[in-house]
Design an enzyme around this catalytic site. Structure first.
Site, mmCIF file in Angstrom:
data_model
loop_
_atom_site.group_PDB
_atom_site.id
_atom_site.type_symbol
_atom_site.label_atom_id
_atom_site.label_comp_id
_atom_site.label_asym_id
_atom_site.label_seq_id
_atom_site.Cartn_x
_atom_site.Cartn_y
_atom_site.Cartn_z
ATOM 1 N N THR A 1 3.135 -3.724 -9.295
ATOM 2 C CA THR A 1 2.107 -3.515 -8.269
ATOM 3 C C THR A 1 0.679 -3.525 -8.811
ATOM 4 O OG1 THR A 1 1.184 -1.738 -6.868
ATOM 5 C CG2 THR A 1 2.669 -1.043 -8.587
ATOM 6 N N GLU B 1 -1.332 -1.398 -8.095
ATOM 7 C CA GLU B 1 -1.684 0.000 -8.381
ATOM 8 C C GLU B 1 -1.734 0.262 -9.887
ATOM 9 O OE1 GLU B 1 -2.319 3.101 -6.523
ATOM 10 O OE2 GLU B 1 -3.047 1.515 -5.230
ATOM 11 N N TYR C 1 2.673 7.558 -8.547
ATOM 12 C CA TYR C 1 3.335 6.287 -8.212
ATOM 13 C C TYR C 1 2.929 5.207 -9.217
ATOM 14 C CZ TYR C 1 3.981 1.807 -5.765
ATOM 15 O OH TYR C 1 4.312 0.510 -5.452
ATOM 16 N N LYS D 1 5.331 3.301 -11.887
ATOM 17 C CA LYS D 1 5.481 1.835 -11.858
ATOM 18 C C LYS D 1 5.039 1.209 -13.194
ATOM 19 C CE LYS D 1 7.015 0.485 -7.701
ATOM 20 N NZ LYS D 1 8.041 -0.525 -7.452
HETATM 21 P P1 NAP Z 1 9.099 -0.048 1.615
HETATM 22 O O1 NAP Z 1 8.960 -0.718 2.936
HETATM 23 O O2 NAP Z 1 8.630 1.356 1.456
HETATM 24 O O3 NAP Z 1 10.651 -0.129 1.200
HETATM 25 C C1 NAP Z 1 11.159 0.630 0.138
HETATM 26 C C2 NAP Z 1 12.661 0.405 0.070
HETATM 27 O O4 NAP Z 1 13.210 1.171 -1.023
HETATM 28 C C3 NAP Z 1 13.421 0.871 1.330
HETATM 29 O O5 NAP Z 1 14.480 -0.017 1.557
HETATM 30 C C4 NAP Z 1 13.965 2.233 0.889
HETATM 31 O O6 NAP Z 1 15.111 2.641 1.596
HETATM 32 C C5 NAP Z 1 14.324 1.926 -0.546
HETATM 33 N N1 NAP Z 1 14.472 3.114 -1.396
HETATM 34 C C6 NAP Z 1 13.623 4.137 -1.558
HETATM 35 N N2 NAP Z 1 14.111 5.031 -2.437
HETATM 36 C C7 NAP Z 1 15.319 4.552 -2.835
HETATM 37 C C8 NAP Z 1 16.322 5.024 -3.730
HETATM 38 N N3 NAP Z 1 16.213 6.198 -4.377
HETATM 39 N N4 NAP Z 1 17.438 4.270 -3.918
HETATM 40 C C9 NAP Z 1 17.604 3.097 -3.239
HETATM 41 N N5 NAP Z 1 16.694 2.608 -2.366
HETATM 42 C C10 NAP Z 1 15.556 3.331 -2.176
HETATM 43 O O7 NAP Z 1 8.380 -0.903 0.474
HETATM 44 P P2 NAP Z 1 7.866 -2.434 0.521
HETATM 45 O O8 NAP Z 1 6.483 -2.449 1.063
HETATM 46 O O9 NAP Z 1 8.906 -3.280 1.110
HETATM 47 O O10 NAP Z 1 7.734 -2.714 -1.050
HETATM 48 C C11 NAP Z 1 8.836 -3.193 -1.803
HETATM 49 C C12 NAP Z 1 8.601 -2.883 -3.276
HETATM 50 O O11 NAP Z 1 7.409 -3.523 -3.707
HETATM 51 C C13 NAP Z 1 8.442 -1.421 -3.618
HETATM 52 O O12 NAP Z 1 8.999 -1.215 -4.890
HETATM 53 C C14 NAP Z 1 6.929 -1.226 -3.680
HETATM 54 O O13 NAP Z 1 6.616 -0.140 -4.526
HETATM 55 C C15 NAP Z 1 6.504 -2.557 -4.252
HETATM 56 N N6 NAP Z 1 5.170 -3.048 -3.883
HETATM 57 C C16 NAP Z 1 4.798 -3.133 -2.577
HETATM 58 C C17 NAP Z 1 3.570 -3.653 -2.244
HETATM 59 C C18 NAP Z 1 3.118 -3.790 -0.809
HETATM 60 O O14 NAP Z 1 1.925 -4.003 -0.588
HETATM 61 N N7 NAP Z 1 4.031 -3.741 0.162
HETATM 62 C C19 NAP Z 1 2.708 -4.123 -3.258
HETATM 63 C C20 NAP Z 1 3.137 -4.040 -4.580
HETATM 64 C C21 NAP Z 1 4.378 -3.515 -4.881
HETATM 65 P P3 NAP Z 1 14.990 3.406 3.043
HETATM 66 O O15 NAP Z 1 14.751 2.302 4.060
HETATM 67 O O16 NAP Z 1 16.304 4.053 3.178
HETATM 68 O O17 NAP Z 1 13.837 4.343 2.935
HETATM 69 O O1 G4F Z 2 -2.068 1.516 2.893
HETATM 70 P P1 G4F Z 2 -2.130 2.409 1.726
HETATM 71 O O2 G4F Z 2 -1.384 3.687 1.793
HETATM 72 O O3 G4F Z 2 -1.705 1.525 0.482
HETATM 73 P P2 G4F Z 2 -1.936 1.681 -1.094
HETATM 74 O O4 G4F Z 2 -2.219 3.064 -1.499
HETATM 75 O O5 G4F Z 2 -2.924 0.638 -1.483
HETATM 76 O O6 G4F Z 2 -0.484 1.304 -1.664
HETATM 77 C C1 G4F Z 2 0.233 0.180 -1.159
HETATM 78 O O7 G4F Z 2 -0.114 -0.967 -1.900
HETATM 79 C C2 G4F Z 2 0.250 -0.901 -3.300
HETATM 80 C C3 G4F Z 2 -0.225 -2.217 -3.935
HETATM 81 O O8 G4F Z 2 -1.530 -2.054 -4.410
HETATM 82 C C4 G4F Z 2 1.748 -0.742 -3.398
HETATM 83 F F1 G4F Z 2 2.124 -0.714 -4.715
HETATM 84 C C5 G4F Z 2 2.177 0.544 -2.717
HETATM 85 O O9 G4F Z 2 3.606 0.642 -2.754
HETATM 86 C C6 G4F Z 2 1.720 0.489 -1.252
HETATM 87 O O10 G4F Z 2 2.449 -0.526 -0.610
HETATM 88 O O11 G4F Z 2 -3.657 2.785 1.417
HETATM 89 C C7 G4F Z 2 -4.648 1.796 1.249
HETATM 90 C C8 G4F Z 2 -6.023 2.465 1.176
HETATM 91 C C9 G4F Z 2 -6.088 3.635 0.184
HETATM 92 O O12 G4F Z 2 -7.269 3.535 -0.550
HETATM 93 C C10 G4F Z 2 -6.145 4.864 1.054
HETATM 94 O O13 G4F Z 2 -6.844 5.970 0.501
HETATM 95 O O14 G4F Z 2 -6.305 3.029 2.454
HETATM 96 C C11 G4F Z 2 -6.860 4.319 2.273
HETATM 97 N N1 G4F Z 2 -6.639 5.104 3.493
HETATM 98 C C12 G4F Z 2 -7.629 5.582 4.283
HETATM 99 N N2 G4F Z 2 -7.099 6.286 5.287
HETATM 100 C C13 G4F Z 2 -5.450 5.483 4.000
HETATM 101 C C14 G4F Z 2 -5.748 6.238 5.132
HETATM 102 N N3 G4F Z 2 -4.191 5.239 3.599
HETATM 103 C C15 G4F Z 2 -3.175 5.754 4.369
HETATM 104 N N4 G4F Z 2 -1.905 5.488 4.015
HETATM 105 N N5 G4F Z 2 -3.423 6.512 5.476
HETATM 106 C C16 G4F Z 2 -4.694 6.786 5.900
HETATM 107 O O15 G4F Z 2 -4.890 7.479 6.899
#
Ligand code: NAP
Ligand code: G4F
Length: 368
Positions: free
Chosen positions: A132, A134, A156, A160
């Site tokens: 990520t 992050e 987190y 990671k």
């Molecule tokens: P998400 O919607 O939060 O999905 C997370 C998945 O992991 C869900 O299927 C969840 O199951 C499962 N999970 C959580 N804890 C687990 C455990 N202990 N054992 C087995 N499964 C578990 O995340 P996403 O946005 O699809 O992201 C996918 C991956 O990419 C994650 O690793 C995230 O950290 C990483 N990532 C995401 C972004 C982004 O912008 N979306 C960017 C960079 C990296 P449940 O449905 O049962 O909760």
């Molecule tokens: O949507 P966020 O919670 O995503 P964040 O923290 O960037 O993390 C996501 O992206 C990562 C990749 O860079 C992944 F690795 C991670 O698993 C996840 O998918 O927050 C985005 C921004 C932050 O700066 C936060 O402080 O939005 C700001 N924010 C402002 N108000 C908020 C809020 N975030 C959340 N969730 N809720 C608020 O009310």
């Protein structure tokens, strides 16, 4: 014979899109799901229960990244060609509340899985790790690429970081084909409701339809490089098809503030906002309303609320601030473009359009 993929996190946003992509490519897809007290498969039910895909090969296995024995069992049974490790406690703010669990799943879970793969002896299996942006945290360089030093800013991000390095270590120590996708934020109508983009589009739809008065957010100044999730999941597949295991940044190369995301979301519905105040005193008011500027809302005209100039629709609560924040992310994915032929297509405005239209339709139909 079709290739077999094993996906952890199949019930999440990315897992569901990746499953669609792999099924279309002819893969047999195996997913790991967690036992839950209520259904947690809503993002993949349309695939599992689809009569048009009756000959599709999709199987679900109960499992958890904190349970080593079961990872071994699943690997022995499935013998996948490709593993996509997407499972994670993926919420940054929540990781400050449950840092130990986050490390157990996101850091040690990755190690358990890799170690199980090594022990089971599946030498040709390729492993994708969901790394990520992050990792860059307090950024040391703008834009961020594969060469930028890491500085994570949350439990987190730190967990990671372990996941990232254990992938590199197993690649170098045991010659396992293990790759990191360092993905910047990617969003969609399937994004979890507590991430900021989805929280904004759902709330804006509810405000326009009269189910909610205002939206309360944290840091409006944070900047993110937001892309469209299905394109990033195609990128994951390309990373594993590359001739050698390697690490790749996937990003759009554009950055916008949370405030921009809010402004554009309301603007898509013909509602212009103006901002007043600073920090936690900042508020978003309606400056003008003209639903005719949003022709896609024509069918819903009778249901739109009587929002008027001066109405308060956005406020800030420090309760949503993080103890340490990632202020700016903007990625350079030129390596992925050059070596994988991958490039983000959907730009910020289009992403906002996709998400507000989807959430508006959902809220109009179901009220939530
Ligand atoms: P998400 O919607 O939060 O999905 C997370 C998945 O992991 C869900 O299927 C969840 O199951 C499962 N999970 C959580 N804890 C687990 C455990 N202990 N054992 C087995 N499964 C578990 O995340 P996403 O946005 O699809 O992201 C996918 C991956 O990419 C994650 O690793 C995230 O950290 C990483 N990532 C995401 C972004 C982004 O912008 N979306 C960017 C960079 C990296 P449940 O449905 O049962 O909760
Ligand atoms: O949507 P966020 O919670 O995503 P964040 O923290 O960037 O993390 C996501 O992206 C990562 C990749 O860079 C992944 F690795 C991670 O698993 C996840 O998918 O927050 C985005 C921004 C932050 O700066 C936060 O402080 O939005 C700001 N924010 C402002 N108000 C908020 C809020 N975030 C959340 N969730 N809720 C608020 O009310």
């Amino acid at each position: 014979m079709s290739k077999k993929a094993l996906i952890t996190g199949i019930t999440g946003q990315d897992g569901s899109y990746l499953t669609e992509i792999l099924l279309k490519k002819g893969y047999e897809v195996h997913g790991v799901i967690r036992r839950s007290s209520s259904f947690n498969t809503k993002r993949i039910d349309h695939l599992y229960n689809n009569p048009e895909l009756l000959d599709h090969k999709m199987f679900l296995h109960y499992g958890d990244l904190v349970d080593t024995s079961n990872l071994n069992r699943i690997l022995e049974k499935v013998e996948p060609d490709e593993i996509y490790n997407l499972a994670a406690q993926s919420h940054v703010k929540v990781s400050f509340e449950i840092p130990d669990y986050t490390a157990q799943v996101d850091a040690l879970g990755t190690l358990r899985f890799l170690d199980a793969l090594k022990e089971v002896g599946l030498k040709k299996t390729k492993f994708y790790q969901a790394s990520t942006s992050e990792l860059f945290g307090k950024v040391q360089e703008v834009p961020q690429s594969e060469k930028t030093p890491f500085y994570p800013r949350s439990p987190y991000g730190v967990a990671k970081l372990y996941g990232y390095w254990i992938i590199v270590n197993f690649r170098e120590a045991y010659n396992i084909f293990a790759s990191n996708g360092i993905l910047f934020n990617h969003e969609s109508p399937r994004r979890g409701e507590t991430f900021v983009t989805r929280k904004i589009t759902r709330a804006a739809a509810k405000i326009a339809l009269g189910y909610q008065d205002k939206l309360t957010l944290g840091n409006l100044d944070a900047k993110r490089d937001w892309g469209y999730a299905p394109e990033y999941c195609e990128g994951m597949w390309r990373i594993l098809q590359h001739k050698k295991a390697d690490d790749f940044v996937l990003a759009t190369g554009e950055t916008n503030t949370v405030r921009d995301f809010v402004f554009n979301t309301f603007n898509e519905m013909g509602i212009e906002l103006k901002w007043q105040g600073k920090g936690d005193k900042e508020k978003g008011f309606v400056k003008s309303v003209d639903f005719n500027k949003a022709p896609w809302l024509a069918d819903y005209k009778d249901r739109l609320t009587k929002l008027k100039k001066g109405d308060l629709v956005v406020e800030v609560s420090p309760g949503y601030y993080r103890p340490t924040e990632v202020e700016l992310l903007i990625g350079d994915s030129s390596k992925a473009e050059k070596e994988l032929g991958w490039k983000a297509k959907t730009k910020f405005e289009e992403l906002v359009q996709i998400m507000i239209k989807a959430d508006f339709t959902l809220v109009a139909k179901k009220g939530y």
